[in-house]
Structures are given as C-alpha cells and as structure tokens.
Design an enzyme around this catalytic site. Structure first.
Site, PDB file in Angstrom:
ATOM      1  CG  ASN A  12      -1.717   1.195   1.444  1.00  0.00           C
ATOM      2  OD1 ASN A  12      -1.792   2.038   0.549  1.00  0.00           O
ATOM      3  ND2 ASN A  12      -2.355   1.316   2.600  1.00  0.00           N
ATOM      4  CE  LYS A  14      -0.060   3.096   4.702  1.00  0.00           C
ATOM      5  NZ  LYS A  14       0.052   3.137   6.144  1.00  0.00           N
ATOM      6  CG  HIS A 100      -5.704   1.785   5.227  1.00  0.00           C
ATOM      7  ND1 HIS A 100      -5.253   2.740   6.102  1.00  0.00           N
ATOM      8  CD2 HIS A 100      -4.714   0.886   5.083  1.00  0.00           C
ATOM      9  CE1 HIS A 100      -4.012   2.427   6.465  1.00  0.00           C
ATOM     10  NE2 HIS A 100      -3.660   1.309   5.863  1.00  0.00           N
ATOM     11  CD  GLU A 102      -2.745   5.332   6.840  1.00  0.00           C
ATOM     12  OE1 GLU A 102      -2.738   5.397   5.605  1.00  0.00           O
ATOM     13  OE2 GLU A 102      -1.819   4.782   7.490  1.00  0.00           O
ATOM     14  CD  GLU A 172      -3.564  -2.777   7.313  1.00  0.00           C
ATOM     15  OE1 GLU A 172      -2.412  -2.953   6.898  1.00  0.00           O
ATOM     16  OE2 GLU A 172      -4.243  -1.791   7.012  1.00  0.00           O
ATOM     17  N   GLY A 178       2.475   1.932  10.858  1.00  0.00           N
ATOM     18  CA  GLY A 178       3.416   3.034  10.723  1.00  0.00           C
ATOM     19  C   GLY A 178       4.100   3.409  12.024  1.00  0.00           C
ATOM     20  CB  SER A 218       5.258  -2.112  11.946  1.00  0.00           C
ATOM     21  OG  SER A 218       4.821  -0.782  12.183  1.00  0.00           O
TER      22      SER A 218
HETATM   23  P1  PGA Z   1       2.916   0.017   7.720  1.00  0.00           P
HETATM   24  O1  PGA Z   1       1.435   0.245   7.083  1.00  0.00           O
HETATM   25  O2  PGA Z   1       3.444  -1.257   7.109  1.00  0.00           O
HETATM   26  O3  PGA Z   1       3.697   1.233   7.308  1.00  0.00           O
HETATM   27  O4  PGA Z   1       2.731  -0.100   9.176  1.00  0.00           O
HETATM   28  C1  PGA Z   1       0.565  -0.825   6.899  1.00  0.00           C
HETATM   29  C2  PGA Z   1      -0.713  -0.332   6.273  1.00  0.00           C
HETATM   30  O5  PGA Z   1      -1.130   0.783   6.574  1.00  0.00           O
HETATM   31  O6  PGA Z   1      -1.343  -1.045   5.457  1.00  0.00           O
END
Ligand code: PGA
Length: 255
Positions: A12, A14, A100, A102, A172, A178, A218
C-alpha cells in the site's frame, strides 16, 4: 486437511511516489518476482493518478497485480474529487482496498459508508481487500475481539457465500500501523484464528478456509518470516516497507 489458500503480499503505497518513482519501483519489483511460485500473488497499490501508468507497465508481467487504495460508492455523479468503480475498471483495475484505518480515521469512513462501498465494488465484480482492526485503547481495555467482530459484522456479514470469493481480509491493528511496533506473531495468529472462526460460524468452514487473511502493521524484512509462518496468516498488507524494492522483495520471499 491441507488448505490451499492464496498467499498475498500487497504493498500500500499510500500518498507516496511521483509517476516516475512509481514506475521505477514497480519495474524493480517485477524483475525481482519473475520466478515466484504460482500460489503467491503480489499486489501494488499506487495513488489514483499513477494507477494507469503502473497498470500499463505491469501488463506483460502477470506476477504483479495493481489495486486502488479507495473508491466511491456511487456509480457516477456530482462527487467532486472522487473516483468510481467503473473508472477503475476502465483502466484495468479489478482490486480495491477498502476500510483502511487511515480512511476510517482521517476521512470519517464508518461502517455504513464502507458497506455501500463494498456493495458497489461487488456490483462491479471487483475483489476487495477489506481492512479492519482495533485501536490501542481497544486492546488495552481488552475489547479488541469485540471491535473486530463488529467491523466484520457491520460491513461484510450480510454478503452471500459467492460474494466471499471476492473478499480478502486484512487485519491491521491501528496501533501497529506506521509505528514500528508490530503485533507479535502470536497476537496475529490469535486474532486471525478468531476471525476465521467468526467467518466459519457465520457461513461454513469452506468459506472460512478459503478466505485469505492478511496481517498489516509494521511488517518488515526482519519480522515477516515469523509472522507469515503462522497457520492463519496468509500474507501481508505492507505500508512503509513496500516503498523500497529490496525490502518489499525480501518480505515477498519470506512467504
Ligand atoms: P505500515 O502500514 O506497514 O507502514 O505499518 C501498513 C498499512 O497501513 O497497510
């Protein structure tokens, strides 16, 4: 009984990477996964503006699929700045990430809206990578199983068994996205097994054994192998580490 579930590693991206950077990264990934086994699928998810170029550049390499990070629930109309399923279809996109954290957190996407998006994607025969997961306070108060159950019930459990062929789940935990902090392999396995059981109880074990459940939060080359070795973890949704070709390749190889 051995279960053949699809293994998936999805990146992803983003709101990162220009057009040239996107093409450079996907070309590098394509080269690296040329000899990958049939059972493993690699997906990249660039921003809307770069989807078309990335689709074109991967059209000769069937190993790398391309997904959108979001879409609107309506067929078309006065929704300035939004992107429809039909538009995605028209450029060769058949997979979309929905829900997601976010999107839930910064764009107020709740279960009512997500249900409409899920239905619209299925209407267009798109595959959905459906993301969900608890926040830190939910885990600290031991509510994480309830939250996850609600998120699935609200947006997916009205679907029929055939619809589930188009669903990929992505657990997730928000506290791991992140942050550099990942769920331990045991925490991931515990939740994935719980999720599979929920699907089994709602449908049957055929549906639950077929659905791929990805872990996200992560995932890095250093922890991927251990997380992916768990029986109910069928791959990962990777954010930060998917922006670097060698890290992403190492994560793919860990599966
Ligand atoms: P990350 O993000 O691997 O940077 O923690 C995962 C995601 O948001 O799908």
């Amino acid at each position: 009984m051995s279960i053949m579930r699809k293994k998936i590693v999805a990146g992803n991206w983003k709101m990162n990477l220009t057009k040239d950077q996107s093409l450079e990264l996907v070309n590098e990934i394509s080269k690296n996964v040329d000899n990958l086994s049939e059972e493993t699928e690699v997906i990249v998810s660039p921003s809307f503006v770069n989807l078309s170029s990335v689709v074109d550049s991967t059209s000769r390499n069937k190993k790398v699929q391309v997904a959108a990070q979001n879409m609107h629930f309506a067929e078309n109309g006065a929704f300035t700045g939004e992107v429809s399923a039909e538009m995605l279809e028209s450029i060769g996109i058949s997979t979309v990430i929905l829900g997601h954290s976010e999107r839930r957190e910064y764009f107020n996407e709740g279960s009512h809206l997500l249900t409409k998006k899920v239905e619209q994607a299925l209407e267009h025969k798109m595959r959905i990578i459906f993301c969900f997961g608890e926040k830190l306070e939910d885990r600290q108060s031991n509510n994480h199983f309830d939250i996850v159950r609600e998120q699935l019930q609200d947006s997916l459990f009205h679907l029929n068994e055939v619809d589930w062929d188009s669903i990929v789940l992505a657990y997730e935990p928000v506290w791991a996205i992140g942050t550099g902090e990942t769920a331990s392999p045991e925490q991931a396995q515990e939740m994935h097994a719980f999720i599979r059981k929920l699907v089994e109880n709602k449908y049957d074990d055929e549906v639950s054994n077929r659905v791929s459940i990805l872990y996200g939060g992560s995932v890095k080359p250093a922890n991927a192998e251990e997380i992916f070795s768990k029986p109910d973890v069928d791959g990962g949704l990777i954010g930060g580490a998917s922006l670097n070709a060698s890290d992403f390749t190492a994560i793919i190889n860990a599966i």
